[in-house]
Design a protein around this motif. Structure first.
Motif, PDB file in Angstrom:
ATOM      1  N   THR A  11      55.819  49.605  74.930  1.00  0.00           N
ATOM      2  CA  THR A  11      55.433  48.739  73.812  1.00  0.00           C
ATOM      3  C   THR A  11      53.924  48.515  73.793  1.00  0.00           C
ATOM      4  OG1 THR A  11      55.814  46.807  75.231  1.00  0.00           O
ATOM      5  CG2 THR A  11      57.631  47.482  73.803  1.00  0.00           C
ATOM      6  N   ASP A  13      49.623  49.277  73.899  1.00  0.00           N
ATOM      7  CA  ASP A  13      48.628  49.804  72.959  1.00  0.00           C
ATOM      8  C   ASP A  13      48.558  51.345  73.004  1.00  0.00           C
ATOM      9  OD1 ASP A  13      46.077  49.120  71.372  1.00  0.00           O
ATOM     10  OD2 ASP A  13      45.344  50.460  72.933  1.00  0.00           O
ATOM     11  N   LEU A  14      48.510  51.884  74.214  1.00  0.00           N
ATOM     12  CA  LEU A  14      48.398  53.344  74.332  1.00  0.00           C
ATOM     13  C   LEU A  14      49.641  54.031  73.749  1.00  0.00           C
ATOM     14  CD1 LEU A  14      46.615  55.651  75.572  1.00  0.00           C
ATOM     15  CD2 LEU A  14      48.161  55.585  77.522  1.00  0.00           C
ATOM     16  N   ARG A  17      49.506  53.586  69.810  1.00  0.00           N
ATOM     17  CA  ARG A  17      48.336  54.140  69.103  1.00  0.00           C
ATOM     18  C   ARG A  17      48.202  55.642  69.299  1.00  0.00           C
ATOM     19  NH1 ARG A  17      43.197  53.389  69.729  1.00  0.00           N
ATOM     20  NH2 ARG A  17      43.387  52.744  71.897  1.00  0.00           N
ATOM     21  N   ARG A  43      59.206  44.900  79.526  1.00  0.00           N
ATOM     22  CA  ARG A  43      60.015  43.745  79.936  1.00  0.00           C
ATOM     23  C   ARG A  43      60.691  43.035  78.767  1.00  0.00           C
ATOM     24  NH1 ARG A  43      55.269  41.234  83.448  1.00  0.00           N
ATOM     25  NH2 ARG A  43      54.254  42.022  81.583  1.00  0.00           N
ATOM     26  N   LEU A  87      58.884  46.548  86.082  1.00  0.00           N
ATOM     27  CA  LEU A  87      58.531  47.653  86.982  1.00  0.00           C
ATOM     28  C   LEU A  87      58.152  47.174  88.381  1.00  0.00           C
ATOM     29  CD1 LEU A  87      56.512  49.712  84.358  1.00  0.00           C
ATOM     30  CD2 LEU A  87      58.744  50.293  85.330  1.00  0.00           C
ATOM     31  N   THR A 114      51.117  51.956  81.812  1.00  0.00           N
ATOM     32  CA  THR A 114      51.227  50.507  81.969  1.00  0.00           C
ATOM     33  C   THR A 114      50.054  50.023  82.817  1.00  0.00           C
ATOM     34  OG1 THR A 114      52.718  48.756  82.670  1.00  0.00           O
ATOM     35  CG2 THR A 114      52.752  50.757  83.995  1.00  0.00           C
ATOM     36  N   LYS A 142      44.458  56.978  83.235  1.00  0.00           N
ATOM     37  CA  LYS A 142      43.304  56.407  83.909  1.00  0.00           C
ATOM     38  C   LYS A 142      43.369  54.879  83.771  1.00  0.00           C
ATOM     39  CE  LYS A 142      39.891  55.954  80.318  1.00  0.00           C
ATOM     40  NZ  LYS A 142      38.596  56.170  79.788  1.00  0.00           N
TER      41      LYS A 142
END
Ligand code: NAP
Length: 484
Positions: A11, A13-14, A17, A43, A87, A114, A142
């Motif tokens: 869920t 941003d990465l 997007r 979660r 996680l 994450t 990264k």
């Protein structure tokens, strides 16, 4: 071929997007294997349908042509599933294991998108739950560490849990079409190889300029800075692609061995070169594209006493027979005059002038990475005004516009890299020893900055950085391309 792609941070941003749009493009291009599941993990307590609705709503922000129609999303959305997991809790991995084992796909990709603090815990739990079988591939985003010691600690854990060939350390600059075209240009054609050396090349410039500031990521950026965020990874990988020797074949380790040699050949830093050849800067308030913008220290999430750099320019050399004495300049920063990522290979001028025009640095190969991908070869040709001066030369460009040539077939960086992971191709991913060598090389810069009382040099937002960056390159008799 069946696959399960588990998106830890499904869920985030990465994920919405970059990764979901890339997966959708692969789906639209028909290159994503048909028998697949994409399982978002976070979660939140979401059903599959709620997750599909969330991702569909996020696609509203995707630029027009890349946005799915309702009919396309209905077909793509059928691949999406959601699994609620914390996680950091080992027990939660049992549910993931049950879901994966029930389907028993040919390939399982686990994309760790994450919080970096969770990277090692996720790898350990994947192994503890028995999910590290030979068909599992793990993608690591990264940043992998903050310095050499923390990078080694992560890599040690990763190596205990997974084989090196299962680990896909992503550097999305390597997935850009221009970088692959650079490999094709250098190693698929004989034309450039004789020219690709110190006798013909005067200097090489790598620029990764952003016009944006830190946006909503002030707190993250303030603990990172431009050197760690851009130079240690993206810029050095580009330098490797430009400077490496031809690999013996196109296998991943042949390519990565050559990149590693470049990193090992970078000239070691001395106190003198650190003070002369590294410039750090920080943006102040200024004007970008006609609008006033705040300075870095006023950005949300940034410590008002921060010493973090938003700009780095540096000069280095690859100390080997091919490149000895050729300066490689790297420059990257935020809130610069434009969004522009490019590599410029500046050839030496003709040795003897028979035309009246100044020869200067007319011969340049420009590998454009952003905002558009492409290659330009700058040459001198006979000028138009030959009634007045028959010997006047004018600059011309041979321009290969990939968008025009390949149109919609063109594959974006994340799309390409995700397909490579599913297919198990490691060529465009970074090996642990490369990463450690890159950290080893940047660490003296971090040490020098820690003991330097001066701090970053100010530059106004909307400019090309501190004037010291221009002075640094001018000492060699060269200039950045926008200044020449
Ligand atoms: P983000 O927006 O904060 O998203 C983090 C994701 O991880 C969310 O889905 C979050 O969902 C989930 N998450 C966090 N803690 C969790 C936990 N304990 N258990 C399960 N899920 C958890 O971060 P991001 O910007 O997407 O960045 C993700 C990674 O990619 C980072 O390593 C970042 O450095 C890297 N990266 C990001 C970008 C970018 O453009 N965003 C670019 C390059 C690299 P819940 O909080 O709901 O659980």
């Amino acid at each position: 071929m069946s696959f399960d792609l588990v998106l830890f941070g499904g869920t985030g941003d990465l994920a919405w997007r970059k990764l979901m749009p890339a997966l959708f493009q692969a789906f639209r291009h028909g290159t994503l294997p048909a028998d697949g599941r994409i399982i978002g993990v976070a979660r939140d307590d979401l059903s599959d349908d709620q997750y599909r609705a969330l991702i569909q709503s996020r696609f509203e922000a995707v630029e027009g042509a890349k946005r799915p129609s309702a009919e396309e999303f209905a077909r793509f959305g059928a691949l999406l599933h959601f699994l609620r997991m914390d996680l950091s809790k080992p027990d939660d991995y049992a549910r993931l294991a049950a879901s994966l084992k029930q389907r028993n796909a040919d390939t399982v990709v686990m994309y760790v998108a994450t919080a970096p603090a969770l990277f090692t815990a996720v790898c350990e739990q994947i192994a503890a739950a028995g999910l590290n079988g030979p068909h599992t591939r793990v993608v690591l985003e990264k940043p992998l560490g903050h310095d050499l010691a923390s990078n080694r600690a992560i890599n040690d854990t990763v190596r205990r849990c997974l084989g090196e060939r299962q680990v896909f350390r992503i550097d999305h600059y390597l997935g850009k079409p221009s970088v692959q075209n650079l490999f094709a240009l250098r190693f698929g054609n004989a034309l450039f190889e004789p020219l690709w050396r110190r006798e013909t090349i005067a200097n090489i410039q790598i620029t990764i300029a952003e016009d944006l500031g830190v946006e909503k990521r002030g707190a993250f950026y303030d603990s990172t800075g431009a050197l760690r965020d851009m130079v240690q990874n993206h810029a050095l990988q580009l330098l490797c692609a430009i400077g490496m020797e031809p690999p013996i074949n196109a296998h991943a380790d042949a390519i990565r061995d050559e990149k590693l040699k470049v990193l090992r050949s970078l000239k070691p830093w001395t106190p003198e070169s650190l003070s002369q050849h590294v410039v750090r800067g920080r943006y102040q308030a200024g004007t970008v594209h006609g609008g006033r913008v705040a300075g870095y220290l006023e950005e949300p999430g940034v410590d008002s006493h921060s010493r973090t750099e938003t700009f780095v320019a540096l000069r280095t050399e690859i100390a080997n027979w091919r490149w000895a004495g050729v300066p490689f300049y790297i420059r990257t920063g935020k809130r610069l005059a434009g969004r522009d990522a490019r590599i410029e290979v500046n050839f030496r001028p003709a040795p003897h002038a028979i035309f009246t025009s100044p020869l200067g640095s007319a011969n340049r190969l420009v590998i454009k990475l952003q905002p558009q991908d492409g290659l330009e070869l700058h040459l001198l040709a006979q000028g138009q005004d030959n009634r007045r001066n028959a010997q006047a030369l004018a600059p011309v460009q041979l321009d290969l516009d990939f968008d025009k040539r390949f149109g919609t077939e063109r594959v974006g960086a994340y799309e390409r890299l995700l397909l490579d992971v599913i297919d198990g191709r490691l060529n465009l991913f970074v090996r642990s020893d490369e990463q450690e060598e890159a950290w080893r090389w940047v660490e003296p810069i971090l040490d020098a900055w820690r003991s330097d009382t001066q701090g970053p040099r100010p530059y106004a937002a909307g400019t090309w950085g501190p004037s010291a960056a221009s002075a640094m390159i001018a000492r060699d008799g060269y200039c950045w391309s926008e200044e020449c």
